[in-house]
Scaffold this active site. Structure first.
Site, PDB file in Angstrom:
ATOM      1  N   ARG A 194       4.406 -12.891   9.934  1.00  0.00           N
ATOM      2  CA  ARG A 194       5.170 -11.700   9.580  1.00  0.00           C
ATOM      3  C   ARG A 194       6.470 -11.657  10.366  1.00  0.00           C
ATOM      4  NH1 ARG A 194       3.189  -6.377   9.729  1.00  0.00           N
ATOM      5  NH2 ARG A 194       1.398  -7.137   8.616  1.00  0.00           N
ATOM      6  N   LYS A 225       3.992   0.545  10.032  1.00  0.00           N
ATOM      7  CA  LYS A 225       4.199   1.782   9.275  1.00  0.00           C
ATOM      8  C   LYS A 225       3.660   2.980  10.052  1.00  0.00           C
ATOM      9  CE  LYS A 225       2.852  -0.005   5.156  1.00  0.00           C
ATOM     10  NZ  LYS A 225       2.409  -0.039   3.760  1.00  0.00           N
ATOM     11  N   GLU A 254       0.884  -1.152   0.000  1.00  0.00           N
ATOM     12  CA  GLU A 254       0.000   0.000   0.000  1.00  0.00           C
ATOM     13  C   GLU A 254       0.927   1.208   0.000  1.00  0.00           C
ATOM     14  OE1 GLU A 254      -2.763  -0.552   3.259  1.00  0.00           O
ATOM     15  OE2 GLU A 254      -3.523   1.472   2.856  1.00  0.00           O
TER      16      GLU A 254
HETATM   17  P1  ATP Z   1       2.485  -2.472   8.273  1.00  0.00           P
HETATM   18  O1  ATP Z   1       1.770  -3.456   9.147  1.00  0.00           O
HETATM   19  O2  ATP Z   1       3.912  -2.292   8.579  1.00  0.00           O
HETATM   20  O3  ATP Z   1       1.751  -1.165   8.135  1.00  0.00           O
HETATM   21  P2  ATP Z   1       1.266  -3.490   5.941  1.00  0.00           P
HETATM   22  O4  ATP Z   1       0.979  -4.938   5.982  1.00  0.00           O
HETATM   23  O5  ATP Z   1       0.121  -2.596   6.146  1.00  0.00           O
HETATM   24  O6  ATP Z   1       2.496  -3.151   6.858  1.00  0.00           O
HETATM   25  P3  ATP Z   1       1.508  -3.394   3.097  1.00  0.00           P
HETATM   26  O7  ATP Z   1       2.002  -2.279   2.270  1.00  0.00           O
HETATM   27  O8  ATP Z   1       0.088  -3.755   3.025  1.00  0.00           O
HETATM   28  O9  ATP Z   1       1.933  -3.067   4.575  1.00  0.00           O
HETATM   29  O10 ATP Z   1       2.409  -4.674   2.883  1.00  0.00           O
HETATM   30  C1  ATP Z   1       2.777  -5.190   1.636  1.00  0.00           C
HETATM   31  C2  ATP Z   1       3.113  -6.638   1.782  1.00  0.00           C
HETATM   32  O11 ATP Z   1       4.164  -6.819   2.729  1.00  0.00           O
HETATM   33  C3  ATP Z   1       1.935  -7.430   2.293  1.00  0.00           C
HETATM   34  O12 ATP Z   1       1.838  -8.606   1.528  1.00  0.00           O
HETATM   35  C4  ATP Z   1       2.279  -7.737   3.718  1.00  0.00           C
HETATM   36  O13 ATP Z   1       1.722  -8.944   4.107  1.00  0.00           O
HETATM   37  C5  ATP Z   1       3.811  -7.786   3.693  1.00  0.00           C
HETATM   38  N1  ATP Z   1       4.367  -7.428   4.987  1.00  0.00           N
HETATM   39  C6  ATP Z   1       4.148  -6.311   5.705  1.00  0.00           C
HETATM   40  N2  ATP Z   1       4.790  -6.346   6.884  1.00  0.00           N
HETATM   41  C7  ATP Z   1       5.451  -7.533   6.918  1.00  0.00           C
HETATM   42  C8  ATP Z   1       6.301  -8.171   7.880  1.00  0.00           C
HETATM   43  N3  ATP Z   1       6.593  -7.606   9.033  1.00  0.00           N
HETATM   44  N4  ATP Z   1       6.801  -9.394   7.563  1.00  0.00           N
HETATM   45  C9  ATP Z   1       6.512  -9.966   6.389  1.00  0.00           C
HETATM   46  N5  ATP Z   1       5.725  -9.427   5.453  1.00  0.00           N
HETATM   47  C10 ATP Z   1       5.187  -8.225   5.712  1.00  0.00           C
HETATM   48 MG    MG Z   2      -1.557  -3.777   4.682  1.00  0.00          MG
END
Ligand code: ATP
Ligand code: MG
Length: 565
Positions: free
Chosen positions: A268, A278, A43
């Site tokens: 994760r 984030k 995102e």
């Molecule tokens: P955050 O929780 O840090 O805000 P998010 O999941 O909202 O992260 P996205 O931009 O939606 O961020 O993530 C893009 C991809 O990265 C998704 O497929 C998500 O599952 C993966 N991802 C995000 N954080 C992690 C993590 N800590 N470990 C592994 N994969 C991750």
């Molecule tokens: Mg997300």
């Protein structure tokens, strides 16, 4: 959560992890006609962090392993938090990690028209309806996992009415929050995500790509699975929290009768002494606890890059930690271990004195500057040698001298002899102190027969210390970074506190060091080892007027010690 003591292993070839096992099984049954097509779906609402790096390595690495493809897809369904600044940084970070999506760059917003058409189709089938409830009413009527929710009074309005209202929503006839489009599933489902989830909400907001074309935006849960379907993704790899959303994604795909990808969840990445959300990282930036997204203390990819971490070390880390099905916390010392291992192979060795004291060689001529040979990297003879200037006055580390040495102290002290790396054996004769009793000069004599640091007569010295010429050395600002948090799990704050209460007050120390003159015109992209101290890199603030270095990591590896305990 438990700290996982993952032994550092060489990447495994046999014993593949469960995601690769699923793919191999699918390839055997021909479920996807032997295709493997993954995607990385960020995102664009922040900079990528090391958790994303794990996901990037997994998605791109998996496709590469099975001869497949990976798409980059921006999940840009929330215009109020998204920005092209983030889109650009995400592209840079993925490329830097060493992966390519060729021309397969997609946006959820590319599919808004199709998603809208599918929503209309679901209304027609009686599988979706426009709801008049406010967000508060909706949550008050949702129930909880053991108590069924109450159906909305709008639930049974006619297909025709919902179609008209949905069109009105699109045309901007309603205010934000006044109406939503909801899937008609089951208000009594034990899975809360199946209780008539919202598919569309009204947002009179400007979108970074579609501009003002839309004032209704699809919810992530409505968009994500269909985007995967449109792109014919085979294995949609995501983190565990989406496991409970899977039945909903499957429901949409089934009701629409479209291609169905297979979602697979993994745990994760969590790292000790680090926050990864984030939202929290944004807070650190916005409230100036750090100096921007690329502050070298941040777990962001751009922060780690500026800190001097290499793509190879991050890829290797991602491989070593593997994929887990349960949440766990990886010790940040393992990440640092991977960085050291890689830098040890590639770093150019130089000498730098971080806490200097002057050493005067009384039997060396005043105006002579002698050039001595030094090895650039003992791990890699191809990196060659260079010359370093030696002079009557040099700097050594304060720590490398003790006036009253303890028994096991093998460095310099009155009467003791040490080797100056690549130079000479020197013996300390006396010291000079200022009025406060601080040592200002250490006086030595050298043995001319030990030139190059070789023993002239088989006599041994106990210690070898590094040094820099006092007249030819360069001053440099050195930024010594430490962990950003003092608590192992900063997210787990005590009552009345939050993660920011655990920031490490000593996470950045600025010092002025003396470095060998080679560094003045050296390659700023190269990684360096300051001998006996640690790995360093040029900071982006560095210039020929003012050299600035970041400490990437110290030499001392707390991981190996721990793993062999
Ligand atoms: P955050 O929780 O840090 O805000 P998010 O999941 O909202 O992260 P996205 O931009 O939606 O961020 O993530 C893009 C991809 O990265 C998704 O497929 C998500 O599952 C993966 N991802 C995000 N954080 C992690 C993590 N800590 N470990 C592994 N994969 C991750
Ligand atoms: Mg997300």
């Amino acid at each position: 959560m438990e700290i996982k003591s993952t032994e550092p292993k060489e990447p495994r070839e046999k014993g593949i992890h469960f995601i690769h096992q699923i793919i191999e099984d699918d390839n055997k049954t021909g479920k996807f006609e032997q295709r493997v097509h993954t995607r990385f779906p960020p995102e664009p609402n922040g900079y990528l962090h090391i958790g994303h790096a794990k996901s990037i390595c997994l998605n791109f690495g998996t496709a590469a392993k099975y001869g497949g493809l990976t798409n980059l897809r921006f999940d840009d369904t929330n215009p109020t938090t998204e920005d092209t600044e983030y889109v650009d940084s995400i592209r840079d970070d993925i490329r830097w990690l060493g992966f390519s999506w060729d021309d397969r760059e997609y946006y959820a917003s590319d599919y808004f028209e199709q998603l809208y058409a599918w929503a209309v189709e679901l209304i027609r089938k009686g599988k979706a309806y426009v709801c008049d409830m406010s967000a508060e009413e909706m949550s008050a009527n949702r129930g909880n996992p053991s108590v069924p929710g109450k159906e909305s009074p709008s639930r049974n309005r006619s297909v025709k009415e919902s179609l008209d209202l949905f069109e009105g929503m699109r045309k901007g006839e309603f205010k934000e929050g006044e109406k939503t489009l909801r899937a008609k599933i089951d208000m009594a489902s034990p899975n809360m995500h199946m209780r008539d989830p919202v598919m569309y909400r009204i947002m009179h907001a400007h979108h970074h790509r579609t501009g003002d074309k839309w004032c209704i935006y699809p919810m992530y849960d409505y968009a994500h699975g269909q985007c995967d379907s449109i792109e014919k993704i085979t294995h949609s790899i995501c983190t565990l929290e989406f496991e409970v959303h899977r039945p909903l994604y499957d429901w949409f795909v089934k009701e629409l009768g479209i291609y169905a990808p297979q979602q697979i969840e993994f745990a994760r990445l969590n790292l000790s002494y680090t926050v990864m959300s984030k939202r929290k990282l944004l807070q650190l930036v916005k409230e100036n606890y750090v100096n921007g997204w690329d502050d070298p203390r941040m777990p962001t990819i751009c922060g780690l890059r500026r800190r001097g971490y290499t793509p190879e070390s991050l890829r290797n880390f991602a491989e070593i930690i593997g994929v887990a099905k349960r949440d766990n916390v990886i010790d940040v010392a393992l990440l640092e271990h991977c960085v050291r291992e890689d830098l040890n192979k590639r770093a150019f060795r130089v000498m730098a004195v971080l806490n200097p004291v002057k050493l005067v060689i009384d039997n060396y001529p005043e105006d002579t500057v002698e050039m001595l040979d030094a090895i650039n990297n003992p791990e890699d003879p191809e990196m060659g040698t260079r010359q370093i200037p030696f002079s009557k006055e040099i700097y050594i580390e304060k720590d490398d001298f003790m006036e009253n040495p303890s028994k096991k102290y093998y460095r310099l002290s009155p009467g003791a002899e040490v080797r100056l790396r690549y130079a000479y054996f020197v013996k300390c004769t006396h010291v000079v102190k200022d009025s406060d009793g601080e040592i200002t000069e250490i006086h030595c004599t050298l043995d001319p027969a030990s030139r190059g640091g070789n023993s002239p007569d088989g006599r041994k010295v106990q210690g070898t210390i590094h040094w820099v010429s006092a007249t030819k050395g360069e001053q440099a600002e050195v930024r010594l970074y430490d962990r950003l948090f003092v608590k192992e799990n900063p997210d787990d704050a005590e009552e009345g506190k939050d993660f920011k209460d655990y920031l490490n007050a000593d996470s950045l120390k600025l010092i002025t060091a003396v470095v060998e003159p080679y560094l003045k015109d050296a390659d700023t992209n190269m990684k360096y080892q300051f001998e006996r101290i640690g790995y360093f890199c040029f900071d982006k603030d560095s210039s020929t007027e003012k050299l600035v270095f970041n400490r990437t990591v110290t030499l001392k590896d707390s991981w190996t010690k721990q793993a062999t305990k």
